[in-house]
Design a protein around this motif. Sequence first.
Motif, mmCIF file in Angstrom:
data_model
loop_
_atom_site.group_PDB
_atom_site.id
_atom_site.type_symbol
_atom_site.label_atom_id
_atom_site.label_comp_id
_atom_site.label_asym_id
_atom_site.label_seq_id
_atom_site.Cartn_x
_atom_site.Cartn_y
_atom_site.Cartn_z
ATOM 1 N N ILE A 146 89.653 21.218 47.344
ATOM 2 C CA ILE A 146 90.956 21.567 46.771
ATOM 3 C C ILE A 146 92.053 21.311 47.791
ATOM 4 C CG2 ILE A 146 92.383 23.475 45.910
ATOM 5 C CD1 ILE A 146 89.792 24.699 44.765
ATOM 6 N N TYR A 147 91.829 21.740 49.035
ATOM 7 C CA TYR A 147 92.859 21.606 50.067
ATOM 8 C C TYR A 147 93.022 20.159 50.503
ATOM 9 C CZ TYR A 147 91.411 26.441 49.907
ATOM 10 O OH TYR A 147 91.052 27.681 49.455
ATOM 11 N N GLU A 148 91.929 19.411 50.469
ATOM 12 C CA GLU A 148 92.022 17.982 50.767
ATOM 13 C C GLU A 148 92.933 17.297 49.756
ATOM 14 O OE1 GLU A 148 89.110 14.056 51.354
ATOM 15 O OE2 GLU A 148 88.279 15.975 50.677
ATOM 16 N N ALA A 149 92.774 17.648 48.475
ATOM 17 C CA ALA A 149 93.615 17.052 47.438
ATOM 18 C C ALA A 149 95.067 17.518 47.582
ATOM 19 C CB ALA A 149 93.080 17.410 46.054
ATOM 20 N N CYS A 150 95.270 18.816 47.897
ATOM 21 C CA CYS A 150 96.631 19.319 48.116
ATOM 22 C C CYS A 150 97.308 18.562 49.245
ATOM 23 C CB CYS A 150 96.606 20.807 48.441
ATOM 24 S SG CYS A 150 96.225 21.894 47.051
ATOM 25 N N ALA A 151 96.594 18.370 50.347
ATOM 26 C CA ALA A 151 97.162 17.657 51.491
ATOM 27 C C ALA A 151 97.465 16.207 51.129
ATOM 28 C CB ALA A 151 96.196 17.726 52.676
ATOM 29 N N GLU A 152 96.601 15.631 50.321
ATOM 30 C CA GLU A 152 96.772 14.228 49.928
ATOM 31 C C GLU A 152 98.046 14.025 49.113
ATOM 32 O OE1 GLU A 152 94.431 11.327 46.871
ATOM 33 O OE2 GLU A 152 93.196 12.340 48.391
ATOM 34 N N VAL A 153 98.339 14.948 48.200
ATOM 35 C CA VAL A 153 99.513 14.781 47.333
ATOM 36 C C VAL A 153 100.734 15.533 47.865
ATOM 37 C CG1 VAL A 153 98.064 14.404 45.310
ATOM 38 C CG2 VAL A 153 98.911 16.710 45.800
ATOM 39 N N GLY A 154 100.567 16.304 48.937
ATOM 40 C CA GLY A 154 101.692 16.980 49.556
ATOM 41 C C GLY A 154 102.155 18.232 48.851
ATOM 42 N N LEU A 155 101.213 19.029 48.316
ATOM 43 C CA LEU A 155 101.566 20.256 47.608
ATOM 44 C C LEU A 155 100.957 21.472 48.296
ATOM 45 C CD1 LEU A 155 101.051 19.225 43.860
ATOM 46 C CD2 LEU A 155 103.217 19.399 45.106
ATOM 47 N N PRO A 156 101.661 22.620 48.288
ATOM 48 C CA PRO A 156 101.070 23.862 48.793
ATOM 49 C C PRO A 156 100.032 24.400 47.824
ATOM 50 C CG PRO A 156 103.237 24.298 47.877
ATOM 51 C CD PRO A 156 103.053 22.807 47.837
ATOM 52 N N PHE A 157 99.132 25.214 48.348
ATOM 53 C CA PHE A 157 98.146 25.914 47.530
ATOM 54 C C PHE A 157 98.574 27.369 47.441
ATOM 55 C CE2 PHE A 157 94.183 28.519 47.448
ATOM 56 C CZ PHE A 157 93.787 28.193 46.156
ATOM 57 N N ALA A 158 98.666 27.895 46.219
ATOM 58 C CA ALA A 158 99.122 29.264 46.001
ATOM 59 C C ALA A 158 98.081 30.039 45.212
ATOM 60 C CB ALA A 158 100.451 29.272 45.252
ATOM 61 N N ILE A 159 98.018 31.345 45.486
ATOM 62 C CA ILE A 159 97.201 32.236 44.674
ATOM 63 C C ILE A 159 98.103 33.326 44.104
ATOM 64 C CG2 ILE A 159 95.047 31.796 45.891
ATOM 65 C CD1 ILE A 159 95.460 34.465 47.394
ATOM 66 N N HIS A 160 97.764 33.775 42.915
ATOM 67 C CA HIS A 160 98.544 34.787 42.214
ATOM 68 C C HIS A 160 97.628 35.932 41.823
ATOM 69 C CE1 HIS A 160 100.845 36.805 39.065
ATOM 70 N NE2 HIS A 160 101.914 36.127 39.445
ATOM 71 N N PHE A 161 98.113 37.141 41.979
ATOM 72 C CA PHE A 161 97.346 38.327 41.588
ATOM 73 C C PHE A 161 96.783 38.175 40.177
ATOM 74 C CE2 PHE A 161 97.924 42.448 39.220
ATOM 75 C CZ PHE A 161 96.733 43.013 39.623
ATOM 76 N N GLY A 162 95.523 38.534 40.011
ATOM 77 C CA GLY A 162 94.910 38.517 38.692
ATOM 78 C C GLY A 162 93.599 37.762 38.696
ATOM 79 N N GLY A 163 93.056 37.614 37.514
ATOM 80 C CA GLY A 163 91.822 36.856 37.365
ATOM 81 C C GLY A 163 90.569 37.640 37.676
ATOM 82 N N GLN A 164 90.634 38.971 37.598
ATOM 83 C CA GLN A 164 89.417 39.743 37.779
ATOM 84 C C GLN A 164 88.710 39.929 36.432
ATOM 85 O OE1 GLN A 164 92.245 40.768 39.584
ATOM 86 N NE2 GLN A 164 91.352 39.893 41.413
ATOM 87 N N GLY A 165 87.401 39.893 36.474
ATOM 88 C CA GLY A 165 86.598 39.942 35.266
ATOM 89 C C GLY A 165 85.685 38.733 35.226
ATOM 90 N N GLY A 166 84.736 38.728 34.328
ATOM 91 C CA GLY A 166 83.845 37.585 34.231
ATOM 92 C C GLY A 166 83.109 37.348 35.543
ATOM 93 N N VAL A 167 83.146 36.087 36.031
ATOM 94 C CA VAL A 167 82.435 35.757 37.265
ATOM 95 C C VAL A 167 83.093 36.395 38.482
ATOM 96 C CG1 VAL A 167 81.522 33.591 36.349
ATOM 97 C CG2 VAL A 167 83.716 33.590 37.558
ATOM 98 N N ASN A 168 84.379 36.807 38.355
ATOM 99 C CA ASN A 168 85.094 37.476 39.451
ATOM 100 C C ASN A 168 85.098 38.969 39.144
ATOM 101 O OD1 ASN A 168 85.723 34.793 40.155
ATOM 102 N ND2 ASN A 168 87.517 34.863 38.841
ATOM 103 N N HIS A 169 83.970 39.607 39.286
ATOM 104 C CA HIS A 169 83.780 40.904 38.651
ATOM 105 C C HIS A 169 84.448 42.060 39.368
ATOM 106 C CE1 HIS A 169 80.423 40.154 41.431
ATOM 107 N NE2 HIS A 169 80.383 41.454 41.634
ATOM 108 N N ASN A 170 84.740 41.937 40.647
ATOM 109 C CA ASN A 170 85.323 43.064 41.385
ATOM 110 C C ASN A 170 86.767 42.780 41.769
ATOM 111 O OD1 ASN A 170 83.146 44.738 41.273
ATOM 112 N ND2 ASN A 170 82.384 44.265 43.310
#
Length: 361
Positions: A174-198
Amino acid sequence: MFIVDTDVHNYWSSAEVLLPYLEPYWRDFLVRGEKPGPRGSFPHGHRPWLHPEGFSRHDIRPETEEDNYLIMKEKHLDLYDIDVAILTADEPLEASTLANYHYANALVKAYNDYMIDWWLPKDSRFKGSIIISPTDPHGAAAEIRRLGGHKDIVQVLASHGSQRPYGDPFYHPIYEACAEVGLPFAIHFGGQGGVNHNAVASGPTAYYWETHALLSQPAMTHVVSMISNGVFEKYPDLYFVVIECGVSWVPSLMWRLDANFKALRKETPWLKMLPSEYCRRNIRFSTQPLEQPQNVRHLWETLEHMDGQNTLLFASDYPHWDFDAPTNLHIPPAWRDKVMGLNALEVYKRIEAPAASARVA
């Protein structure tokens, strides 16, 4: 004042808006399996807690996409004279909870195309985020490369609910692709449940308010992981943006990291700087939700220890219930120009300060 809002949620009236962008195979999954209807029908793993009030402000209840835009324009973009609004989606972030990463990839790809077709042309102030599903890093990297050249795309965005800490080499494509196209990588609160159970380290929470108070825990893990695994040595120009996870925990975490690194640095010989130095150079934090002590100067002193004048990015979290208006941001007055917009120009390279005449009428 030049204002860049780094967290503006663009809702839809129904997940049905994705149907034209899905291949027939996946369209059948959504229609027959999920029955698209009111917002919230987007497929995702179930959470152990429920929100007692709903996520949006009660005065913002659009029925259609057009209503959503017009209300956003009236109650946010025009009201506060926002120059740039970075769209951060909403339900599509939940794709990271799906165990079927093929389906997750199809859903985020459909959302990204919908966002580019419908939202970005709507207002010159809009900039987009490429939503990815990190459960398939190579698929995510392909999506980044597919859309990363779009002039109005300014970041790659994932949920902060994950199966592994984000510094894990599993995610490095993911970071290799971000660096290649010149974009930052961001995370946003959320996405708990399912495979991200805790949602938090010790196990599932029962109530939304306790979850909301603890939302910094996964972010802390990801920050430490990104630094310790050498992501910023491997990709020194990559910005990592942490959205909606609070900020007052950053100084104490860096103090502990620096002290432990000095004693145990032989474990990570690839690191050339102190953890706090990587943090100041490569990591940025959104202001929302900014902690609110009774004495605001206690907050300011804490922010000074994380070089907040240079590491904070304004975010409103529109239209959520804990929305922060630009006029109510409790930061040192001397920092306002940088935090409200100028810092964002360093992170989001495709954003330029527009002339007043360039704004939408």
